[in-house]
Scaffold this motif. Structure first.
Motif, PDB file in Angstrom:
ATOM      1  N   ILE A 305      16.858   3.594  11.715  1.00 17.29           N
ATOM      2  CA  ILE A 305      16.152   2.584  10.637  1.00 17.29           C
ATOM      3  C   ILE A 305      14.796   3.479  10.364  1.00 17.29           C
ATOM      4  CG2 ILE A 305      14.579   0.639  10.944  1.00 17.29           C
ATOM      5  CD1 ILE A 305      16.290  -0.713  13.060  1.00 17.29           C
ATOM      6  N   SER A 306      14.780   3.356   8.954  1.00 17.38           N
ATOM      7  CA  SER A 306      13.555   4.062   8.596  1.00 17.38           C
ATOM      8  C   SER A 306      12.288   3.143   8.298  1.00 17.38           C
ATOM      9  CB  SER A 306      13.846   4.907   7.062  1.00 17.38           C
ATOM     10  OG  SER A 306      14.997   5.620   7.304  1.00 17.38           O
ATOM     11  N   THR A 307      11.086   3.774   8.069  1.00 15.08           N
ATOM     12  CA  THR A 307      10.015   2.991   7.964  1.00 15.08           C
ATOM     13  C   THR A 307       9.018   3.527   6.660  1.00 15.08           C
ATOM     14  OG1 THR A 307       9.775   2.366  10.323  1.00 15.08           O
ATOM     15  CG2 THR A 307       7.920   2.073   8.985  1.00 15.08           C
ATOM     16  N   VAL A 308       8.550   2.765   5.833  1.00 17.48           N
ATOM     17  CA  VAL A 308       7.817   3.218   4.884  1.00 17.48           C
ATOM     18  C   VAL A 308       6.182   2.178   4.865  1.00 17.48           C
ATOM     19  CG1 VAL A 308       7.015   3.074   2.336  1.00 17.48           C
ATOM     20  CG2 VAL A 308       9.235   3.740   3.050  1.00 17.48           C
ATOM     21  N   LEU A 309       5.290   3.025   5.012  1.00 19.32           N
ATOM     22  CA  LEU A 309       3.932   2.733   5.562  1.00 19.32           C
ATOM     23  C   LEU A 309       2.953   2.566   4.221  1.00 19.32           C
ATOM     24  CD1 LEU A 309       3.065   3.728   9.294  1.00 19.32           C
ATOM     25  CD2 LEU A 309       4.410   1.834   8.365  1.00 19.32           C
ATOM     26  N   VAL A 310       2.745   1.710   3.683  1.00 18.65           N
ATOM     27  CA  VAL A 310       1.676   1.836   2.492  1.00 18.65           C
ATOM     28  C   VAL A 310       0.248   1.328   2.873  1.00 18.65           C
ATOM     29  CG1 VAL A 310       1.530   0.838   0.381  1.00 18.65           C
ATOM     30  CG2 VAL A 310       3.568   1.386   1.002  1.00 18.65           C
TER      31      VAL A 310
END
Length: 507
Positions: A305-310
């Motif tokens: 499971i990948s994560t993108v933090l903005v």
């Protein structure tokens, strides 16, 4: 000699039948066509437009042969060819459209896509028995992509090279029996021939549901090679001429009118900026939440499971220090930080989202964006780096982009670090007093401060129009950095736990 654009429901009967061309006539046609193509390609290179030509069709129609011919006819310095049949892990680990964003041509160039966005859906329809409802959904994604890049100057040429089942049988038989052509035969050709009706049905549905006036399908009778080659070459030439004309008429007589929904709610005004944590409580909470986040990220890695933090926020809002507290909880092998500034000359040669698709994380990894694609509706809007119709349409483009991420299973956490003007001034003055922090203050920061009301309106629009269920915003009370950091850590943990199906620690 022309090729009909699909206009009837019986798509493959709408094509113009191929005509035989004598050897001498063919040589003369090709000599003239090659000269025209090279002239148009050179002219295209001087524009801000680009061309994607998708070559699809039935097995045995000569797709690979045509692509090889186009590579011979065109100047290779302005041409890229991409096939998508053998995807490496760096592509399959990421959302489906990542591979196509990687393959977009820069301004002035041509890209040939072998099968393009259509081969995989057709294969899934036939081999995985995906239904018409699924075709309809994937078609919406394709249409949105094609329309989006078209508005940015990328012309789409979509060619389906067709053979009847009988003609395909004869072509495959010739390939396998001719020693000079045998190498062109693929091991699945006869298996696909036996599924001809299913493949034709899938192709017809995709063609019907992805055709448009701006990106039409061209059905080419591939039964006669010479006709096929000339027709494809002419279609590409027409597309380049269209792109060149678009460049010359780049001054629109009437600006596109795009209306965005009015955002009534003042999201920023509802944030309680008085919230704070005392040092002792903060230190204990930091240890607790960083430890929890560390375990969750490793569990996400184990489950791909990948994560993108903005991270977005006011200047001096505390983005940098908050990111440091997040990365302190992550193994350095799992994450990368992308610091976003003004686009480079290379990045400006593509659609504005291109540079954000590129660094998306592989399965189980994390990408942290210190500022992001939201610059389109913030600084580019306020400073007029983007035209009004460009930033107004960006809300929908961004929502679609983020939906692609979350549909792939990526966790998207978005933070706006909110402070008031008094706190910003206090931090500006503090930075000026500390030698190693002075570089953080620029003339641009002071200019942005003068436009606070404009930015406040833009931020409220941004949150109201892109706060979706799959990618919600967290507005962080940032006046007290300690409180802000814990709020961010907690929010990431909770979203990861939701993605892990509640199998992480309890909320």
């Amino acid at each position: 000699m022309k090729c009909e654009v699909v206009t009837q429901e019986d798509v493959f009967h709408s094509m113009e039948s191929a005509e035989k061309i004598g050897r001498k006539a063919y040589d003369e046609l090709i000599t003239s066509l090659r000269a025209d193509l090279l002239l148009a390609q050179r002219a295209l290179n001087e524009t801000s437009q680009s061309v994607v030509i998708t070559i699809g069709g039935v097995d045995g129609a000569g797709k690979g042969e045509v692509i090889q011919i186009l590579n011979e006819w065109l100047d290779p310095r302005g041409l890229d060819t991409h096939s998508f049949w053998d995807m490496a892990a760096n592509a399959t680990d990421r959302p489906y459209q990542w591979r196509y964003w990687q393959s977009l041509p820069s301004r002035g160039r041509i890209a040939i896509w072998f099968g393009g966005m259509y081969t995989d859906p057709i294969d899934k329809y036939v081999h995985e028995k995906r239904g018409t409802e699924w075709v309809s959904e994937i078609s919406k994604d394709i249409r949105f992509f094609e329309n989006m890049v078209l508005k940015d100057g990328t012309i789409q040429v979509k060619i389906w090279m067709h053979l009847t089942k009988g003609a395909q049988h004869r072509r495959l038989k010739d390939l396998y029996e001719n020693p000079q052509e045998h190498w062109r035969a693929m091991r699945d050709d006869w298996k696909h021939h036996n599924l001809y009706e299913q493949f034709s049905e899938a192709a017809e549905q995709l063609i019907l549901s992805t055709r448009s006036k701006e990106a039409p399908w061209h059905i080419v009778d591939a039964s006669i090679k010479e006709w096929r080659n000339v027709t494809v070459g002419r279609l590409l030439h027409e597309a380049m001429i269209q792109a060149i004309k678009l460049e010359k008429s780049a001054r629109p007589k009437k600006k596109p009118q795009i209306t965005i929904p009015k955002v009534e709610k003042n999201f920023l005004a509802e944030v309680d900026l008085e919230q704070r944590l005392e040092a002792g409580i903060y230190e204990q909470a930091l240890i607790t939440w960083q430890g929890r986040l560390h375990r969750l990220f490793w569990e996400a890695y184990d489950r791909n499971i990948s994560t993108v933090l903005v991270f977005e926020g006011w200047d001096a809002g505390g983005k940098g220090s908050a990111i440091k507290r997040v990365t302190a909880a992550i193994d350095a092998r799992l994450y990368r930080i992308v610091c976003v500034a003004a686009p480079t000359p290379e990045e400006s040669n593509y659609h504005y989202l291109w540079r954000f698709w590129n660094p998306l994380p592989r399965a189980g990894r994390i990408t942290i964006f210190d500022r992001s694609w939201y610059g389109r509706v913030l600084v580019e809007r306020i400073e007029k780096f983007a035209k009004e119709h460009e930033w107004k349409r960006a809300y929908q483009e961004i929502n679609e982009f983020e939906r692609q991420l979350t549909d792939h299973g990526t966790v998207v956490c978005k933070f706006w670090l909110h402070i008031n003007q008094e706190k910003q001034m206090e931090r500006f003055k503090k930075r000026l007093k500390i030698p190693y922090k002075r570089h953080k203050i620029t003339d641009e920061d002071w200019r942005n401060r003068e436009k606070w009301p404009q930015y406040e309106l833009a931020v409220n629009n941004m949150i109201g129009l892109t706060n979706t269920q799959n990618a919600p915003w967290t507005i962080v009370a940032g006046n007290n950095k300690k409180f802000a950091r814990i709020q961010i850590l907690r929010s990431i943990c909770h979203q990861l736990e939701d993605a892990l199906g509640g199998q992480g620690e309890n909320h």
